[in-house]
Write a protein that holds these residues in place. Structure first.
Motif, PDB file in Angstrom:
ATOM      1  N   GLU A   1      28.738  39.275  44.514  1.00 56.27           N
ATOM      2  CA  GLU A   1      28.447  38.529  43.287  1.00 56.27           C
ATOM      3  C   GLU A   1      29.490  38.825  42.214  1.00 56.27           C
ATOM      4  OE1 GLU A   1      26.537  35.585  41.596  1.00 56.27           O
ATOM      5  OE2 GLU A   1      25.709  36.434  43.442  1.00 56.27           O
ATOM      6  N   ALA A   2      29.834  40.091  42.046  1.00 54.87           N
ATOM      7  CA  ALA A   2      30.832  40.470  41.049  1.00 54.87           C
ATOM      8  C   ALA A   2      32.196  39.889  41.400  1.00 54.87           C
ATOM      9  CB  ALA A   2      30.918  41.991  40.948  1.00 54.87           C
ATOM     10  N   ALA A   3      32.557  39.938  42.671  1.00 58.59           N
ATOM     11  CA  ALA A   3      33.845  39.403  43.107  1.00 58.59           C
ATOM     12  C   ALA A   3      33.899  37.887  42.951  1.00 58.59           C
ATOM     13  CB  ALA A   3      34.111  39.794  44.560  1.00 58.59           C
TER      14      ALA A   3
ATOM     15  N   LEU B   1      38.794  44.812  44.929  1.00 62.96           N
ATOM     16  CA  LEU B   1      37.620  45.596  45.307  1.00 62.96           C
ATOM     17  C   LEU B   1      37.264  46.637  44.252  1.00 62.96           C
ATOM     18  CD1 LEU B   1      35.503  45.991  47.506  1.00 62.96           C
ATOM     19  CD2 LEU B   1      37.072  47.559  48.651  1.00 62.96           C
ATOM     20  N   ARG B   2      38.258  47.340  43.740  1.00 63.33           N
ATOM     21  CA  ARG B   2      37.978  48.367  42.733  1.00 63.33           C
ATOM     22  C   ARG B   2      37.386  47.764  41.456  1.00 63.33           C
ATOM     23  NH1 ARG B   2      39.850  53.478  43.404  1.00 63.33           N
ATOM     24  NH2 ARG B   2      41.105  53.872  45.286  1.00 63.33           N
ATOM     25  N   GLU B   3      37.875  46.578  41.073  1.00 62.69           N
ATOM     26  CA  GLU B   3      37.339  45.942  39.871  1.00 62.69           C
ATOM     27  C   GLU B   3      35.913  45.459  40.100  1.00 62.69           C
ATOM     28  OE1 GLU B   3      36.817  44.351  36.085  1.00 62.69           O
ATOM     29  OE2 GLU B   3      38.169  45.894  36.880  1.00 62.69           O
ATOM     30  N   ALA B   4      35.630  44.946  41.276  1.00 62.14           N
ATOM     31  CA  ALA B   4      34.256  44.546  41.587  1.00 62.14           C
ATOM     32  C   ALA B   4      33.328  45.753  41.542  1.00 62.14           C
ATOM     33  CB  ALA B   4      34.207  43.871  42.952  1.00 62.14           C
ATOM     34  N   ALA B   5      33.807  46.881  42.090  1.00 65.27           N
ATOM     35  CA  ALA B   5      33.004  48.104  42.065  1.00 65.27           C
ATOM     36  C   ALA B   5      32.764  48.568  40.628  1.00 65.27           C
ATOM     37  CB  ALA B   5      33.700  49.196  42.868  1.00 65.27           C
ATOM     38  N   ARG B   6      33.805  48.491  39.813  1.00 62.64           N
ATOM     39  CA  ARG B   6      33.669  48.906  38.416  1.00 62.64           C
ATOM     40  C   ARG B   6      32.631  48.044  37.695  1.00 62.64           C
ATOM     41  NH1 ARG B   6      34.831  47.701  33.483  1.00 62.64           N
ATOM     42  NH2 ARG B   6      35.748  45.697  34.046  1.00 62.64           N
TER      43      ARG B   6
ATOM     44  N   ALA C   1      31.982  51.293  47.405  1.00 65.67           N
ATOM     45  CA  ALA C   1      32.285  49.900  47.777  1.00 65.67           C
ATOM     46  C   ALA C   1      32.899  49.825  49.161  1.00 65.67           C
ATOM     47  CB  ALA C   1      33.228  49.291  46.743  1.00 65.67           C
ATOM     48  N   TYR C   2      33.740  50.802  49.497  1.00 66.07           N
ATOM     49  CA  TYR C   2      34.407  50.785  50.808  1.00 66.07           C
ATOM     50  C   TYR C   2      33.436  51.053  51.957  1.00 66.07           C
ATOM     51  CZ  TYR C   2      39.170  50.282  49.075  1.00 66.07           C
ATOM     52  OH  TYR C   2      40.317  49.790  48.514  1.00 66.07           O
ATOM     53  N   ARG C   3      32.242  51.483  51.652  1.00 66.76           N
ATOM     54  CA  ARG C   3      31.241  51.618  52.712  1.00 66.76           C
ATOM     55  C   ARG C   3      30.738  50.249  53.179  1.00 66.76           C
ATOM     56  NH1 ARG C   3      28.803  55.711  49.098  1.00 66.76           N
ATOM     57  NH2 ARG C   3      29.608  57.766  49.681  1.00 66.76           N
TER      58      ARG C   3
ATOM     59  N   PHE D   1      32.788  47.194  52.544  1.00 69.90           N
ATOM     60  CA  PHE D   1      33.938  46.333  52.818  1.00 69.90           C
ATOM     61  C   PHE D   1      35.102  47.196  53.272  1.00 69.90           C
ATOM     62  CE2 PHE D   1      31.343  44.001  49.805  1.00 69.90           C
ATOM     63  CZ  PHE D   1      31.267  42.762  50.421  1.00 69.90           C
ATOM     64  N   ALA D   2      35.671  46.849  54.397  1.00 70.53           N
ATOM     65  CA  ALA D   2      36.751  47.658  54.962  1.00 70.53           C
ATOM     66  C   ALA D   2      37.978  47.661  54.070  1.00 70.53           C
ATOM     67  CB  ALA D   2      37.108  47.148  56.357  1.00 70.53           C
ATOM     68  N   ASN D   3      38.212  46.553  53.380  1.00 75.77           N
ATOM     69  CA  ASN D   3      39.392  46.431  52.528  1.00 75.77           C
ATOM     70  C   ASN D   3      39.199  45.241  51.587  1.00 75.77           C
ATOM     71  OD1 ASN D   3      39.956  44.114  54.163  1.00 75.77           O
ATOM     72  ND2 ASN D   3      40.918  45.477  55.659  1.00 75.77           N
ATOM     73  N   GLN D   4      40.212  44.975  50.803  1.00 79.63           N
ATOM     74  CA  GLN D   4      40.132  43.887  49.833  1.00 79.63           C
ATOM     75  C   GLN D   4      40.019  42.531  50.517  1.00 79.63           C
ATOM     76  OE1 GLN D   4      42.020  44.708  46.150  1.00 79.63           O
ATOM     77  NE2 GLN D   4      43.081  42.735  46.164  1.00 79.63           N
ATOM     78  N   ALA D   5      40.719  42.356  51.640  1.00 79.95           N
ATOM     79  CA  ALA D   5      40.646  41.091  52.373  1.00 79.95           C
ATOM     80  C   ALA D   5      39.228  40.812  52.853  1.00 79.95           C
ATOM     81  CB  ALA D   5      41.615  41.112  53.551  1.00 79.95           C
TER      82      ALA D   5
END
Length: 223
Positions: free
Chosen positions: A22-24, A38-43, A52-54, A56-60
C-alpha cells in the motif's frame, strides 16, 4: 495493528506485506515506478528495512507487487466503463459499445492515475511481463496482472461472435487496438499532446477510440 515502542507500528503476521504494498503504491501514484523504494516504503509504514526484507526479496519484488496493483486498478476502471454503458437488446451494438467503454475506461485510469499507470506497464528486472512468451501459460492464468488484456481479448472475441467484426481482422487485433490507445495515452502524458486543451484532448481520445472500433467493424467512425 498495534502501537509499539519508539513510535513504530507492530503488525500481526501477514499484515506487514500488505501495508508495504500500500505504501509503495502511494509512492508510485505520486512519482511513478522510479519512486518505489523498499526502504522508503518501510519508513512510511514505520518498520525497519530488515523487517521489510522478510516480505520482499528486493526492490524489484516490491515493484512487481505495485505493478500488479496498478494493473488491477486499470482493469477495474475498464470494467466500470462497461457496467456504466446503457443496456439494450441489440447484441451487435452491445458488442461495439463494450469496446468503446473499455477503451474509455483505460484512458480514464491513465489520466487520473498517471504515476500508477506508468508503474502498471514498467519493466521489472528479471520478471517476464509477456503472457505470450514462449513457455508462458495463457494470459488468463496470470490472474490480476493481465486481466485488462484478457478483457480486451474477450471483447474482441465477443464482437466476432456477434458478427460485427470485419472478415479477416480478428487475428492480432488485440495488439493493434492496445497499441493505438496506449500510444495515445503516452502522447498525452509525456508527449506533445499534453499541451492540448481539455476539450480538444477529449475529442482526440474519442476520435482515436472511434477509429479503432471502425477499423475492426463495419461501423463508420463516430465524430
Amino acid at each position: 495493528m498495534s502501537a509499539s515502542k519508539g513510535g513504530r507500528s507492530a503488525y500481526h503476521h501477514g499484515d506487514l506485506r500488505n501495508a508495504l504494498v500500500e505504501a509503495a503504491t502511494e509512492l508510485a501514484r505520486g512519482d511513478g515506478p522510479e519512486a518505489v523504494v523498499l526502504r522508503e516504503a518501510a519508513r512510511r509504514v514505520g518498520v525497519s528495512a530488515t523487517a521489510a526484507y522478510r516480505h520482499f526479496a528486493n526492490q524489484a519484488d516490491l515493484l512487481q507487487a505495485v505493478k500488479v496493483r496498478g494493473q488491477r486498478e486499470l482493469a477495474d476502471s475498464m470494467q466500470r466503463g462497461v457496467e456504466a454503458a446503457p443496456g439494450g437488446g441489440d447484441k451487435q451494438q452491445a458488442a461495439r459499445d463494450r469496446l468503446w467503454q473499455i477503451g474509455r475506461g483505460y484512458v480514464r485510469f491513465a489520466l487520473a492515475e498517471p504515476g500508477l499507470y506508468r508503474a502498471a506497464f514498467c519493466r521489472v528486472p528479471h520478471v517476464s511481463d509477456h503472457p505470450w512468451d514462449e513457455g508462458q501459460p495463457d494470459a488468463a492464468e496470470h490472474g490480476e496482472e493481465y486481466r485488462s488484456f484478457d478483457m480486451l481479448v474477450e471483447t474482441l472475441d465477443g464482437m466476432e461472435a456477434a458478427g460485427v467484426m470485419r472478415p479477416g481482422v480478428r487475428e492480432g487485433a488485440e495488439f493493434a487496438a492496445w497499441s493505438a490507445v496506449h500510444g495515445l495515452v503516452m502522447l498525452i502524458l509525456d508527449g506533445p499532446l499534453s499541451r492540448l486543451p481539455e476539450p480538444v484532448r477529449d475529442a482526440v481520445i474519442d476520435r482515436t477510440i472511434g477509429t479503432v472500433v471502425a477499423g475492426l467493424t463495419r461501423e463508420p467512425v463516430r465524430s
